[in-house]
Design an enzyme around this catalytic site. Structure first.
Site, PDB file in Angstrom:
ATOM      1  N   SER A   1     -13.114  -0.565  -1.710  1.00 49.67           N
ATOM      2  CA  SER A   1     -12.991   0.593  -2.611  1.00 49.67           C
ATOM      3  C   SER A   1     -13.755   0.271  -3.884  1.00 49.67           C
ATOM      4  CB  SER A   1     -11.508   0.808  -2.936  1.00 49.67           C
ATOM      5  OG  SER A   1     -11.350   1.750  -3.986  1.00 49.67           O
TER       6      SER A   1
ATOM      7  N   TYR B   1      -2.709  -2.170  -4.875  1.00 48.79           N
ATOM      8  CA  TYR B   1      -3.877  -1.655  -4.152  1.00 48.79           C
ATOM      9  C   TYR B   1      -5.142  -2.367  -4.637  1.00 48.79           C
ATOM     10  CZ  TYR B   1      -7.246   1.918  -2.474  1.00 48.79           C
ATOM     11  OH  TYR B   1      -8.298   2.589  -1.870  1.00 48.79           O
TER      12      TYR B   1
HETATM   13  P1  NAD Z   1      -6.040   8.459   5.198  1.00 44.33           P
HETATM   14  O1  NAD Z   1      -4.652   8.486   4.675  1.00 44.33           O
HETATM   15  O2  NAD Z   1      -6.772   9.733   5.409  1.00 44.33           O
HETATM   16  O3  NAD Z   1      -6.089   7.651   6.571  1.00 44.33           O
HETATM   17  C1  NAD Z   1      -5.333   6.475   6.744  1.00 44.33           C
HETATM   18  C2  NAD Z   1      -5.355   6.094   8.201  1.00 44.33           C
HETATM   19  O4  NAD Z   1      -4.586   4.898   8.340  1.00 44.33           O
HETATM   20  C3  NAD Z   1      -4.730   7.128   9.136  1.00 44.33           C
HETATM   21  O5  NAD Z   1      -5.410   7.108  10.374  1.00 44.33           O
HETATM   22  C4  NAD Z   1      -3.306   6.587   9.304  1.00 44.33           C
HETATM   23  O6  NAD Z   1      -2.679   7.008  10.523  1.00 44.33           O
HETATM   24  C5  NAD Z   1      -3.586   5.115   9.340  1.00 44.33           C
HETATM   25  N1  NAD Z   1      -2.388   4.329   9.018  1.00 44.33           N
HETATM   26  C6  NAD Z   1      -1.599   4.436   7.916  1.00 44.33           C
HETATM   27  N2  NAD Z   1      -0.590   3.555   8.001  1.00 44.33           N
HETATM   28  C7  NAD Z   1      -0.739   2.899   9.179  1.00 44.33           C
HETATM   29  C8  NAD Z   1      -0.007   1.877   9.834  1.00 44.33           C
HETATM   30  N3  NAD Z   1       1.113   1.346   9.309  1.00 44.33           N
HETATM   31  N4  NAD Z   1      -0.452   1.427  11.032  1.00 44.33           N
HETATM   32  C9  NAD Z   1      -1.563   1.955  11.589  1.00 44.33           C
HETATM   33  N5  NAD Z   1      -2.299   2.928  11.007  1.00 44.33           N
HETATM   34  C10 NAD Z   1      -1.885   3.385   9.822  1.00 44.33           C
HETATM   35  O7  NAD Z   1      -6.819   7.506   4.168  1.00 44.33           O
HETATM   36  P2  NAD Z   1      -8.369   7.433   3.748  1.00 44.33           P
HETATM   37  O8  NAD Z   1      -8.506   8.059   2.410  1.00 44.33           O
HETATM   38  O9  NAD Z   1      -9.253   7.844   4.849  1.00 44.33           O
HETATM   39  O10 NAD Z   1      -8.502   5.863   3.499  1.00 44.33           O
HETATM   40  C11 NAD Z   1      -9.102   5.002   4.434  1.00 44.33           C
HETATM   41  C12 NAD Z   1      -9.517   3.744   3.723  1.00 44.33           C
HETATM   42  O11 NAD Z   1     -10.447   4.061   2.690  1.00 44.33           O
HETATM   43  C13 NAD Z   1      -8.370   3.001   3.050  1.00 44.33           C
HETATM   44  O12 NAD Z   1      -8.550   1.609   3.189  1.00 44.33           O
HETATM   45  C14 NAD Z   1      -8.519   3.408   1.604  1.00 44.33           C
HETATM   46  O13 NAD Z   1      -7.970   2.470   0.724  1.00 44.33           O
HETATM   47  C15 NAD Z   1     -10.015   3.476   1.488  1.00 44.33           C
HETATM   48  N6  NAD Z   1     -10.506   4.260   0.364  1.00 44.33           N
HETATM   49  C16 NAD Z   1     -10.224   5.578   0.265  1.00 44.33           C
HETATM   50  C17 NAD Z   1     -10.735   6.293  -0.804  1.00 44.33           C
HETATM   51  C18 NAD Z   1     -10.484   7.768  -0.962  1.00 44.33           C
HETATM   52  O14 NAD Z   1     -10.846   8.328  -2.027  1.00 44.33           O
HETATM   53  N7  NAD Z   1      -9.924   8.459   0.006  1.00 44.33           N
HETATM   54  C19 NAD Z   1     -11.522   5.665  -1.758  1.00 44.33           C
HETATM   55  C20 NAD Z   1     -11.782   4.303  -1.621  1.00 44.33           C
HETATM   56  C21 NAD Z   1     -11.275   3.621  -0.542  1.00 44.33           C
END
Ligand code: NAD
Length: 260
Positions: A142, A155
């Site tokens: 991130s 986080y």
């Molecule tokens: P999201 O909530 O849309 O997706 C999360 C995914 O993880 C889903 O498929 C969910 O089912 C799965 N998940 C959650 N808990 C779980 C568990 N205990 N076991 C198995 N699967 C599990 O999130 P996102 O925004 O797509 O984030 C994905 C990654 O990107 C993360 O690592 C997040 O930190 C990172 N990220 C997101 C952003 C953002 O702005 N959305 C920015 C920087 C980094």
């Protein structure tokens, strides 16, 4: 050419992980999805991605917060697909809260999902990658793996840890045709961010659109959210042969957030 390679993308039933899985499948990789959710909805998603791309798409419902269960998922993926050539460690979660009020169970979950799951999956996937002399590990860190913000302490700890893991993995695997890099997104409109939009809109009595403008405006100079397709395209590039000299780096895809 990554056509025909086999990929595991953790946390790929939603958001960025689904974007990475879709991009890899469109490039011809077979994909193991992981993630939680309604079985029928996941099956609909899996079947649609397979039909859309023509590759093999499977799903594993492992709970990635359970450190002892992660290696089993990698073993099942190796058995089902034949190998795990590309590992995208993407699963993550968010729980904004000041440090002194941070609930300990949420702290444990942030570390488990945002950091430890990547270590356990990497640990399990590396031996076969080394034996085959090729591998790509792509960690979703991130902008918060590079810089901090308030109220996201565990986080941010975890994401900085993922950047460290990325460097160590790159060094240990460098002579085996394996690269390991981290993608560092800024704001991406996914369910993880939707809850922060909801909170902002509710607390400030403003619309969803205004909350998005405020959240993005505080961090991203280009004033727009990153799309999951943009992140998927970066993952495909990192998986390809032309990225074979890129390893151990954390690449921001953040509209200028970390350039400040
Ligand atoms: P999201 O909530 O849309 O997706 C999360 C995914 O993880 C889903 O498929 C969910 O089912 C799965 N998940 C959650 N808990 C779980 C568990 N205990 N076991 C198995 N699967 C599990 O999130 P996102 O925004 O797509 O984030 C994905 C990654 O990107 C993360 O690592 C997040 O930190 C990172 N990220 C997101 C952003 C953002 O702005 N959305 C920015 C920087 C980094």
């Amino acid at each position: 050419m990554i056509k025909g390679k086999n990929a595991v993308v953790t946390g790929s039933t939603s958001g960025i992980g689904l974007g990475i899985a879709r991009a890899l499948a469109q490039a011809g990789c077979n994909v193991m999805l992981t993630g939680l959710g309604q079985a029928a909805e996941i099956e609909r998603l899996r079947a649609a991605l397979a039909a859309e791309t023509g590759v093999v798409v499977r799903h594993d419902g492992v709970d990635l917060a359970d450190s002892r269960a992660v290696a089993g998922m990698i073993a099942r993926a190796q058995a089902a697909l034949g190998s795990v050539d590309i590992l995208a460690n993407n699963v993550g979660a968010q729980h904004p809260c000041p440090i002194e009020d941070y609930p300990l169970d949420r702290y444990d979950l942030m570390i488990a999902l945002n950091m430890s799951a990547a270590f356990h999956a990497t640990r399990a996937a590396l031996p076969q990658m080394k034996a085959r002399g090729w591998g790509r590990i792509i960690n979703t860190a991130s902008a918060h793996g590079l810089v901090a913000s308030v109220h996201k302490g565990p986080y941010i700890m975890a994401k900085h840890g993922v950047v460290g893991l990325t460097k160590t993995t790159a060094l240990e695997a460098a002579t085996f045709g394996i690269t390991c890099n981290a993608i560092c997104p800024g704001w991406v409109h996914t369910p993880l961010v939707q809850s922060q939009i909801d909170t902002r809109a509710q607390q400030r009595g403003i619309s969803q659109d205004q909350a998005i403008i405020e959240l993005v405006g505080e961090k991203q100079p280009n004033g727009r959210m990153v799309t999951v397709a943009e992140i998927g395209a970066l993952a495909v590039f990192l998986a390809g042969d032309m990225a074979r000299s890129i390893t151990g780096v954390a690449i921001p895809i953040d509209g200028g957030w970390t350039a400040r």
